[in-house]
Design a protein around this motif. Sequence first.
Motif, PDB file in Angstrom:
ATOM      1  N   LEU A   1      -2.186  10.342  -8.720  1.00 43.47           N
ATOM      2  CA  LEU A   1      -3.321   9.761  -8.058  1.00 43.47           C
ATOM      3  C   LEU A   1      -4.327  10.648  -7.755  1.00 43.47           C
ATOM      4  N   ARG A   2      -3.944  12.086  -7.425  1.00 44.31           N
ATOM      5  CA  ARG A   2      -4.983  13.099  -7.119  1.00 44.31           C
ATOM      6  C   ARG A   2      -5.784  13.193  -8.487  1.00 44.31           C
ATOM      7  N   ALA A   3      -5.093  13.572  -9.413  1.00 45.63           N
ATOM      8  CA  ALA A   3      -5.829  13.687 -10.951  1.00 45.63           C
ATOM      9  C   ALA A   3      -6.913  12.727 -11.061  1.00 45.63           C
ATOM     10  N   ALA A   4      -6.362  11.431 -10.908  1.00 48.63           N
ATOM     11  CA  ALA A   4      -7.395  10.069 -11.150  1.00 48.63           C
ATOM     12  C   ALA A   4      -8.491  10.218 -10.158  1.00 48.63           C
ATOM     13  N   LEU A   5      -8.375  10.724  -8.756  1.00 49.79           N
ATOM     14  CA  LEU A   5      -9.545  10.645  -7.961  1.00 49.79           C
ATOM     15  C   LEU A   5     -10.354  11.710  -8.339  1.00 49.79           C
ATOM     16  N   ALA A   6      -9.843  12.880  -8.720  1.00 47.86           N
ATOM     17  CA  ALA A   6     -10.877  13.912  -9.123  1.00 47.86           C
ATOM     18  C   ALA A   6     -11.654  13.565 -10.333  1.00 47.86           C
ATOM     19  N   ALA A   7     -11.012  12.758 -11.397  1.00 48.68           N
ATOM     20  CA  ALA A   7     -11.673  12.239 -12.565  1.00 48.68           C
ATOM     21  C   ALA A   7     -12.745  11.339 -12.241  1.00 48.68           C
ATOM     22  N   ALA A   8     -12.555  10.604 -11.097  1.00 44.71           N
ATOM     23  CA  ALA A   8     -13.435   9.538 -10.773  1.00 44.71           C
ATOM     24  C   ALA A   8     -14.420  10.027  -9.706  1.00 44.71           C
ATOM     25  N   GLU A   9     -14.177  11.387  -9.366  1.00 42.98           N
ATOM     26  CA  GLU A   9     -15.123  12.156  -8.506  1.00 42.98           C
ATOM     27  C   GLU A   9     -15.120  11.622  -7.134  1.00 42.98           C
ATOM     28  N   ILE A  10     -14.122  11.152  -6.575  1.00 48.48           N
ATOM     29  CA  ILE A  10     -13.747  10.529  -5.234  1.00 48.48           C
ATOM     30  C   ILE A  10     -12.861  11.640  -4.586  1.00 48.48           C
ATOM     31  N   THR A  11     -13.273  11.966  -3.403  1.00 52.42           N
ATOM     32  CA  THR A  11     -12.603  12.928  -2.580  1.00 52.42           C
ATOM     33  C   THR A  11     -11.118  12.488  -2.148  1.00 52.42           C
ATOM     34  N   PRO A  12     -10.255  13.347  -2.078  1.00 48.05           N
ATOM     35  CA  PRO A  12      -8.926  12.734  -1.755  1.00 48.05           C
ATOM     36  C   PRO A  12      -8.838  12.405  -0.327  1.00 48.05           C
ATOM     37  N   GLU A  13      -9.758  12.767   0.648  1.00 48.27           N
ATOM     38  CA  GLU A  13      -9.811  12.165   2.012  1.00 48.27           C
ATOM     39  C   GLU A  13     -10.076  10.825   2.138  1.00 48.27           C
ATOM     40  N   ARG A  14     -10.907  10.303   1.061  1.00 53.33           N
ATOM     41  CA  ARG A  14     -10.884   8.877   0.978  1.00 53.33           C
ATOM     42  C   ARG A  14      -9.839   7.965   0.735  1.00 53.33           C
ATOM     43  N   PHE A  15      -8.867   8.403  -0.092  1.00 45.83           N
ATOM     44  CA  PHE A  15      -7.693   7.709  -0.855  1.00 45.83           C
ATOM     45  C   PHE A  15      -6.593   8.512  -0.344  1.00 45.83           C
ATOM     46  N   ARG A  16      -5.892   8.369   0.487  1.00 39.39           N
ATOM     47  CA  ARG A  16      -5.058   9.178   1.252  1.00 39.39           C
ATOM     48  C   ARG A  16      -3.480   8.764   0.908  1.00 39.39           C
ATOM     49  N   VAL A  17      -2.686   9.898   0.637  1.00 37.40           N
ATOM     50  CA  VAL A  17      -1.162   9.478   0.505  1.00 37.40           C
ATOM     51  C   VAL A  17      -0.388   9.921   1.506  1.00 37.40           C
ATOM     52  N   VAL A  18      -0.022   9.185   2.313  1.00 35.67           N
ATOM     53  CA  VAL A  18       0.654   9.221   3.587  1.00 35.67           C
ATOM     54  C   VAL A  18       1.966   9.190   3.743  1.00 35.67           C
ATOM     55  N   PRO A  19       2.845  10.231   3.783  1.00 39.07           N
ATOM     56  CA  PRO A  19       4.158  10.237   3.632  1.00 39.07           C
ATOM     57  C   PRO A  19       4.876   9.554   4.874  1.00 39.07           C
ATOM     58  N   PRO A  20       6.142   9.050   4.694  1.00 33.60           N
ATOM     59  CA  PRO A  20       6.857   8.302   5.772  1.00 33.60           C
ATOM     60  C   PRO A  20       6.556   9.204   7.028  1.00 33.60           C
ATOM     61  N   GLY A  21       6.427   8.668   8.318  1.00 31.89           N
ATOM     62  CA  GLY A  21       6.397   9.248   9.431  1.00 31.89           C
ATOM     63  C   GLY A  21       4.913   9.686   9.730  1.00 31.89           C
ATOM     64  N   ALA A  22       4.197   9.746   8.850  1.00 33.52           N
ATOM     65  CA  ALA A  22       2.723  10.548   8.986  1.00 33.52           C
ATOM     66  C   ALA A  22       1.877   9.442   9.647  1.00 33.52           C
ATOM     67  N   VAL A  23       0.882   9.860  10.046  1.00 28.99           N
ATOM     68  CA  VAL A  23       0.079   9.005  10.817  1.00 28.99           C
ATOM     69  C   VAL A  23      -1.576   9.392  10.305  1.00 28.99           C
ATOM     70  N   TRP A  24      -2.305   8.312   9.910  1.00 32.35           N
ATOM     71  CA  TRP A  24      -3.680   8.630   9.767  1.00 32.35           C
ATOM     72  C   TRP A  24      -4.802   7.937  10.523  1.00 32.35           C
ATOM     73  N   ASP A  25      -5.668   8.418  11.311  1.00 31.91           N
ATOM     74  CA  ASP A  25      -6.600   7.863  11.985  1.00 31.91           C
ATOM     75  C   ASP A  25      -7.697   7.646  11.212  1.00 31.91           C
ATOM     76  N   VAL A  26      -8.047   6.484  10.680  1.00 31.01           N
ATOM     77  CA  VAL A  26      -8.968   6.163   9.602  1.00 31.01           C
ATOM     78  C   VAL A  26     -10.299   6.513  10.222  1.00 31.01           C
ATOM     79  N   PRO A  27     -11.411   6.953   9.398  1.00 34.78           N
ATOM     80  CA  PRO A  27     -12.690   7.404   9.760  1.00 34.78           C
ATOM     81  C   PRO A  27     -13.077   6.150   9.927  1.00 34.78           C
ATOM     82  N   ASP A  28     -14.593   5.763  10.670  1.00 33.47           N
ATOM     83  CA  ASP A  28     -15.134   4.880  10.912  1.00 33.47           C
ATOM     84  C   ASP A  28     -16.163   4.790   9.736  1.00 33.47           C
TER      85      ASP A  28
END
Length: 323
Positions: free
Chosen positions: A296-323
């Motif tokens: 996924l990280r490699a595909a995002l880089a190839a598509a010029e999409i920052t990893p902050e936009r498409f997150r891998v969130v491991p079990p137990g982790a929390v993400w407050d999604v930006p507005d």
Amino acid sequence: MGNRYYQGPVSDHFDGTAFFNPDGTPPRGFRDLVRWQTSGKRQDWPASVGITQTRPEALVEDLRVTMVGHASVLIQAGGLNILTDPVWSHRVSPVSFAGPARVTAPGIAFDDLPPIDAVLLSHNHYDHMDLATLKRLHGRFGMPVLTPLGNDTIVRGDVPGIDVRAGDWGDVLEGGGVTARLLRCHHWSARGTRDRSHALWCSFAVETPAGRILVMGDTGYDRGRPYQAAAEHGPYRLAIIPIGAYAPRWFMEAQHQNPEEAVAGFRASGARHAMAHHWGTFQLTDEARDEPPARLRAALAAAEITPERFRVVPPGAVWDVPD
């Protein structure tokens, strides 16, 4: 043998007995399953991976997601608490003594769950429909379950008195303050050997006070058609998109997209942000546990999409999604 889960009119994705993907690819048969299972190409997974469980707040005013594991996500949005495909059992299997077992504990201990307003249940495969967990949730919260056609029959048969509401692709279901439109995706269903595709599968476009959320559930890429269909009901603040259980491609392509297809689907959906799911909890297929996030990280880089936009969130982790 007829369909014991659903009886209804023939449509463009129901032939009177079984559901199907219009102009799509049917699931592989038993011979192909044996060929795959005897190929000897399955990568080794660790027996267990340590995580830190989190205790969620009861209410979140904006948009927060917590990874429980696999396709189970707690969505907290504008005061609503929604669970997707909840699985707290140790195995995803017809039996408790065999089958794929968890390598990570649930990211939230069951007793630490906040009050649940609704459950989104995408289809009936064991890694998504865990009747033991649904029974526990019903006993504790009595919340509605929103699901596609036929799955309501299965759930009611095992959890008497549960509030389960079913609809077809395109229908809008409401319950617990949650409004969800059922969308087409490319998959299949079965609980045993004689009920293949007797219950429908779907993705969800979910309306919340904190913005619209696309929950893809489980899908093959299918030339991008599930995402193109979903885009008609956007825009989405967040898309929850599967990235794992894709190898070998000759067997899995129709039912499970790979990370590169997940990135293409994210772009086609028009969502502002995405969260990866369907990886790293149960070993269902051949790829290594850490391969989907790396690809996924490699595909995002190839598509010029920052990893902050498409997150891998491991079990137990929390993400407050930006507005």
